[in-house]
Write a protein that holds these residues in place. Structure first.
Motif, PDB file in Angstrom:
ATOM      1  N   PRO A 194       3.507   0.315  16.322  1.00 19.99           N
ATOM      2  CA  PRO A 194       3.684   1.030  17.851  1.00 19.99           C
ATOM      3  C   PRO A 194       2.676   0.192  18.904  1.00 19.99           C
ATOM      4  O   PRO A 194       3.149   0.409  20.109  1.00 19.99           O
ATOM      5  CB  PRO A 194       3.831   2.371  17.494  1.00 19.99           C
ATOM      6  CG  PRO A 194       3.004   2.649  16.414  1.00 19.99           C
ATOM      7  CD  PRO A 194       3.065   1.507  15.475  1.00 19.99           C
ATOM      8  N   ASP A 195       1.557  -0.166  18.215  1.00 20.25           N
ATOM      9  CA  ASP A 195       0.432  -0.523  19.122  1.00 20.25           C
ATOM     10  C   ASP A 195       0.761  -1.935  19.476  1.00 20.25           C
ATOM     11  O   ASP A 195       0.050  -2.613  20.542  1.00 20.25           O
ATOM     12  CB  ASP A 195      -0.795  -0.224  18.511  1.00 20.25           C
ATOM     13  CG  ASP A 195      -1.160   1.126  18.341  1.00 20.25           C
ATOM     14  OD1 ASP A 195      -0.654   1.930  19.143  1.00 20.25           O
ATOM     15  OD2 ASP A 195      -2.032   1.374  17.333  1.00 20.25           O
ATOM     16  N   ALA A 221      -3.530   4.193  10.051  1.00 23.53           N
ATOM     17  CA  ALA A 221      -3.668   3.130  11.025  1.00 23.53           C
ATOM     18  C   ALA A 221      -2.833   1.780  10.421  1.00 23.53           C
ATOM     19  O   ALA A 221      -2.771   1.589   9.080  1.00 23.53           O
ATOM     20  CB  ALA A 221      -5.113   2.757  11.033  1.00 23.53           C
ATOM     21  N   PHE A 222      -2.293   1.133  11.416  1.00 25.74           N
ATOM     22  CA  PHE A 222      -1.779  -0.167  10.965  1.00 25.74           C
ATOM     23  C   PHE A 222      -2.748  -1.364  10.673  1.00 25.74           C
ATOM     24  O   PHE A 222      -3.477  -1.428  11.470  1.00 25.74           O
ATOM     25  CB  PHE A 222      -0.596  -0.754  11.853  1.00 25.74           C
ATOM     26  CG  PHE A 222       0.622   0.264  11.960  1.00 25.74           C
ATOM     27  CD1 PHE A 222       1.971  -0.277  11.230  1.00 25.74           C
ATOM     28  CD2 PHE A 222       0.617   1.411  12.322  1.00 25.74           C
ATOM     29  CE1 PHE A 222       2.799   0.296  11.403  1.00 25.74           C
ATOM     30  CE2 PHE A 222       1.707   2.222  12.182  1.00 25.74           C
ATOM     31  CZ  PHE A 222       3.119   1.696  11.841  1.00 25.74           C
ATOM     32  N   GLU A 223      -2.266  -1.944   9.731  1.00 21.37           N
ATOM     33  CA  GLU A 223      -3.251  -3.041   9.335  1.00 21.37           C
ATOM     34  C   GLU A 223      -2.272  -4.527   9.491  1.00 21.37           C
ATOM     35  O   GLU A 223      -1.153  -4.684   9.174  1.00 21.37           O
ATOM     36  CB  GLU A 223      -3.605  -3.133   7.969  1.00 21.37           C
ATOM     37  CG  GLU A 223      -4.480  -4.291   7.509  1.00 21.37           C
ATOM     38  CD  GLU A 223      -5.008  -4.025   6.125  1.00 21.37           C
ATOM     39  OE1 GLU A 223      -4.752  -4.766   4.927  1.00 21.37           O
ATOM     40  OE2 GLU A 223      -5.813  -3.014   5.731  1.00 21.37           O
ATOM     41  N   GLU A 224      -3.007  -5.424  10.030  1.00 22.86           N
ATOM     42  CA  GLU A 224      -2.268  -6.662  10.317  1.00 22.86           C
ATOM     43  C   GLU A 224      -1.914  -7.555   9.035  1.00 22.86           C
ATOM     44  O   GLU A 224      -3.039  -7.702   8.371  1.00 22.86           O
ATOM     45  CB  GLU A 224      -3.193  -7.582  11.340  1.00 22.86           C
ATOM     46  CG  GLU A 224      -2.520  -9.004  11.662  1.00 22.86           C
ATOM     47  CD  GLU A 224      -3.383  -9.829  12.546  1.00 22.86           C
ATOM     48  OE1 GLU A 224      -2.976 -10.915  12.593  1.00 22.86           O
ATOM     49  OE2 GLU A 224      -4.101  -9.162  13.266  1.00 22.86           O
ATOM     50  N   MET A 240       0.839  -1.143  -0.120  1.00 23.58           N
ATOM     51  CA  MET A 240       0.145  -0.141  -0.056  1.00 23.58           C
ATOM     52  C   MET A 240       0.946   1.112   0.097  1.00 23.58           C
ATOM     53  O   MET A 240       0.616   2.073   0.694  1.00 23.58           O
ATOM     54  CB  MET A 240      -0.838  -0.031   1.167  1.00 23.58           C
ATOM     55  CG  MET A 240      -1.820  -1.172   1.105  1.00 23.58           C
ATOM     56  SD  MET A 240      -3.289  -1.077   2.317  1.00 23.58           S
ATOM     57  CE  MET A 240      -1.977  -1.509   3.881  1.00 23.58           C
ATOM     58  N   THR A 241       1.817   1.157  -0.918  1.00 23.38           N
ATOM     59  CA  THR A 241       2.902   2.389  -1.010  1.00 23.38           C
ATOM     60  C   THR A 241       2.835   2.860  -2.345  1.00 23.38           C
ATOM     61  O   THR A 241       2.302   2.015  -3.362  1.00 23.38           O
ATOM     62  CB  THR A 241       4.213   1.998  -0.480  1.00 23.38           C
ATOM     63  OG1 THR A 241       4.712   0.772  -1.202  1.00 23.38           O
ATOM     64  CG2 THR A 241       4.257   1.983   1.163  1.00 23.38           C
ATOM     65  N   TYR A 243       4.020  -8.553   9.908  1.00 16.98           N
ATOM     66  CA  TYR A 243       4.554  -7.220   9.829  1.00 16.98           C
ATOM     67  C   TYR A 243       3.594  -6.383   9.398  1.00 16.98           C
ATOM     68  O   TYR A 243       3.243  -6.523   8.018  1.00 16.98           O
ATOM     69  CB  TYR A 243       5.799  -7.466   8.752  1.00 16.98           C
ATOM     70  CG  TYR A 243       6.887  -6.507   8.743  1.00 16.98           C
ATOM     71  CD1 TYR A 243       6.679  -5.330   9.045  1.00 16.98           C
ATOM     72  CD2 TYR A 243       8.328  -6.665   8.831  1.00 16.98           C
ATOM     73  CE1 TYR A 243       7.540  -4.079   9.041  1.00 16.98           C
ATOM     74  CE2 TYR A 243       9.298  -5.815   8.857  1.00 16.98           C
ATOM     75  CZ  TYR A 243       8.967  -4.530   9.149  1.00 16.98           C
ATOM     76  OH  TYR A 243       9.906  -3.716   9.047  1.00 16.98           O
ATOM     77  N   ASP A 244       3.106  -5.517  10.282  1.00 13.18           N
ATOM     78  CA  ASP A 244       1.816  -4.834   9.935  1.00 13.18           C
ATOM     79  C   ASP A 244       2.410  -3.587   8.920  1.00 13.18           C
ATOM     80  O   ASP A 244       3.386  -3.190   9.023  1.00 13.18           O
ATOM     81  CB  ASP A 244       1.559  -4.439  11.206  1.00 13.18           C
ATOM     82  CG  ASP A 244       0.544  -5.355  12.261  1.00 13.18           C
ATOM     83  OD1 ASP A 244       0.602  -6.429  11.488  1.00 13.18           O
ATOM     84  OD2 ASP A 244       0.377  -5.065  13.459  1.00 13.18           O
ATOM     85  N   VAL A 245       1.487  -3.371   8.263  1.00 12.01           N
ATOM     86  CA  VAL A 245       1.713  -2.221   7.365  1.00 12.01           C
ATOM     87  C   VAL A 245       0.610  -0.971   7.514  1.00 12.01           C
ATOM     88  O   VAL A 245      -0.391  -1.038   7.950  1.00 12.01           O
ATOM     89  CB  VAL A 245       1.564  -2.482   5.872  1.00 12.01           C
ATOM     90  CG1 VAL A 245       2.750  -3.682   5.554  1.00 12.01           C
ATOM     91  CG2 VAL A 245       0.332  -3.213   5.507  1.00 12.01           C
TER      92      VAL A 245
END
Length: 676
Positions: A63-64, A103-106, A44-45, A95-97
């Motif tokens: 970080p969460d 927000a981070f996605e698992e 997603m970049t 490795y969440d992105v």
């Protein structure tokens, strides 16, 4: 793997269906240098957001998730690749992105990191190949616990095998591409360096030199190390630079796809050569055709001799065209000088006729503005005795340095007075005599090529032919006018002779003999002048021819011509008057004077002085005693005393001495053709 193969690497990873990222081995940053579309979609970049940045700067841990180990595990795997220079396969990693909203996605991945080794075995790049297995992991979480481990192992192995197969195929393709690219580069380098007859120069858009082949070094004289980075404009002449020719040539190549490079260029030493070639735009082969060129390439070769040969040929054609309608010898000489001087790039040139006494006269010459004009009358021997002898033999003389050449070294100061340091001379002979000379001077020492000497000879011959044509036309006109004049005068003379002869003869038989003898004397004088194209006759020849017409062969031996060897040239009018006077004297000597007696004799003496002009002394001796002037004046006496003086200005001083007649015939001192 080198930087030059970057385009091939980019195309290869872009073709892979699974996500792939290319990293530099700059631990711990691991700068990202390439990524394919599959990787950008999975992470997603976008390319501009990650290329050139560090791996962990863009992809930190969530970080969460305080138990996250993604960055640590991936960093350890990359470190092992650097240490072992071998691929490292990782187990399934969480490795969440980051999503677009921050927000981070698992996410779960199966990474495979592989090195790309250079020729020395060092790691040049790292391929980070991943597969998104988040779906498999989520299925595993919903499966029975006893099947979870087996399912995970199966999924990991399946995807790992897939990744390894893709990676092996990619590495093999990369190696093949690398070898092919290296071979192609070597082939192009060999071609580039082997084209030694051609100067091949590549430039950036600003016309600064990027590369310079061996042919350019040979042709232009610059080493590649001293010219790279310099402006390519310096090989153009100062005139072309001031007129913006380099800019126009580059603009033509960029806008039209090519530009001709047919012009004079400069070598490193300042000498000029005629270039024939092209300037073309330089494009990136991997770029889209619509992308602007990245530079320029100029290809040219030396065509100086060809250009000069064409210039000499065109000059001869121009000379022929210009001389065709000329009617003035001075204009012909000036035109020939201009064309030969301009074509040979000389400083001064001239064409001059040569007089019999070894002088050449220059009325007008041609100069390039740097050298002074040198008109006037010059003695050839003053410029080298051996040089004059060679010219008289008809040899063209090319002297590259007048101060050093043996022919002219002793008189180099005479040349230096007119600014000449080198000279080309071509003589023209007529009837074995040096008749004309064409010369070319330069204010610099130079080597005259055989082709230049041949060209000068061609100009000289054409100028001589044109001058001869003009002289022939003038001579023909003069002869026609002279003929008309002579015919009228001759008829008048014949009429006068006839009338005077009739008055002095008692009967027709006497008239016929006297009249015929006088006509023969007149005809012989005409024959003598005709042999000389009516340009005049030598005094001694006129005397001898006149005596032959008035004396018999037996008595001609009693006439002494020993003192009449003068080389005085008489005008046609003077020659005719003298011939008629001598005929009358000879006829009188046969009838009444010295030649009528067996022991009588006649002495004829010719004189010529600069101040007193020319005269002929007639002295009769050992003939009958002369009592004094005759009481009756016949035609001959009247002709001598008054007729010739009135007609042609010939003066006759008659003295009737007892020993014999003495007559002094004095030619008119103002005669325009009288010379010695």
């Amino acid at each position: 793997m080198t930087a030059t193969s970057g385009d091939g690497l980019r195309r290869l990873i872009e073709a892979l269906p699974s996500p792939c990222l290319v990293l530099l081995p700059d631990e711990p940053r691991f700068t990202m240098v390439a990524a394919n579309g599959a990787y950008l979609r999975a992470s997603m970049t976008w390319r501009t957001g990650i290329i050139g940045r560090g791996l962990f700067e863009v992809f930190p841990d969530n970080p969460d998730d305080h138990a996250a180990t993604g960055t640590r595990n991936l960093g350890a795997s990359l470190a092992r690749v650097l240490a072992t220079r071998a691929p490292d396969r990782m187990a399934v990693q969480r490795y969440d992105v980051t999503r677009a909203d921050g927000a981070f996605e698992e996410r779960y991945w199966t990474p495979l990191n592989a090195p790309v080794l250079g020729e020395g075995g060092e790691v040049e790049l790292i391929l980070h190949h991943v597969e998104d297995v988040t779906g498999f992991v989520q299925v595993r979480k919903r499966s029975l616990a006893d099947n979870a481990a087996a399912y995970e192992a199966l999924a990991t192995k399946a995807h790992t095998d897939l990744l390894l197969d893709d990676l092996r195929a990619m590495l093999s393709a990369l190696r093949t591409s690398e070898h092919a690219l290296r071979a192609e580069r070597e082939r192009l380098r060999l071609i580039f360096e082997s084209a030694t007859e051609y100067a091949i120069i590549s430039m950036d858009i600003g016309r600064r030199v990027i590369s310079w082949n061996e042919g350019a070094r040979r042709l232009l004289g610059y080493e590649e190390s001293e010219i790279v980075g310099q402006s390519a404009d310096l090989i153009f002449t100062s005139e072309d630079r001031s007129e913006g020719v380099p800019e126009r040539e580059a603009t033509g190549a960029l806008t039209q796809g090519r530009a001709a490079a047919e012009r004079w260029h400069l070598r490193r030493d300042g000498t000029r050569f005629w270039s024939s070639g092209l300037m073309l735009p330089l494009r990136d082969p991997a770029a889209d055709p619509t992308v602007p060129p990245i530079g320029l390439i100029k290809i040219m070769r030396d065509r100086t001799e060809l250009a000069r040969a064409e210039a000499r040929r065109d000059a001869l054609i121009e000379l022929g065209d210009r001389l065709r309608d000329m009617r003035d010898a001075a204009e012909i000489a000036c035109t020939a000088a201009e064309i030969i001087g301009r074509t040979l790039g000389a400083g001064r040139a001239g064409y001059a006729p040569v007089t019999p006494d070894g002088h050449y006269v220059i009325e007008r010459d041609w100069t390039n503005g740097r050298m002074p004009s040198a008109t006037g009358r010059f003695r050839i021997a003053d410029y080298g005795a051996a040089y004059a002898e060679r010219l008289a033999e008809g040899a063209a003389i090319a002297i590259g340095n007048l101060a050093l050449d043996p022919l002219t070294a002793a008189v180099a100061a005479n040349y230096a007075a007119y600014g000449a340091r080198s000279q080309l001379s071509v003589p023209l002979l007529a009837d074995g005599r040096l008749a004309a000379l064409i010369y070319v001077h330069d204010d610099e020492a130079r080597c005259w090529a055989e082709e230049e000497i041949g060209f000068a000879r061609g100009v000289a011959e054409r100028a001589w032919a044109a001058a001869e044509r003009v002289r022939a036309e003038n001579r023909r006109t003069l002869l026609v006018n002279e003929l008309n004049h002579r015919v009228k005068n001759t008829l008048a003379v014949v009429q006068s002779i006839a009338v005077q002869t009739v008055r002095g003869t008692p009967d027709m038989a006497s008239f016929s003999a006297a009249f015929q003898a006088r006509l023969i004397a007149l005809a012989r004088a005409h024959d003598l002048l005709t042999r000389q194209h009516w340009e005049g006759a030598m005094l001694s020849e006129v005397v001898r021819e006149a005596m032959r017409s008035s004396t018999s062969s037996g008595k001609e031996a009693r006439v002494d011509f020993g003192a009449c060897a003068s080389d005085v040239l008489l005008s046609p009018a003077d020659a005719l008057s003298l011939a008629m006077a001598l005929h009358e004297l000879g006829t009188n000597a046969l009838k009444h004077g010295a030649l009528s007696a067996p022991a009588g004799r006649v002495s004829v003496t010719c004189h010529c002085t600069p101040n007193n002009g020319a005269w002929v002394e007639w002295v009769e001796r050992d003939g009958p005693l002369v009592p004094g002037p005759p009481t009756r004046r016949g035609f001959g006496l009247r002709l001598l005393e008054r007729g010739l003086a009135m007609q042609g200005g010939l003066g006759a001083d008659l003295r009737f001495e007892p020993k014999g007649l003495r007559c002094t015939l004095r030619l008119p001192s103002g005669s325009p053709f009288l010379r010695q």
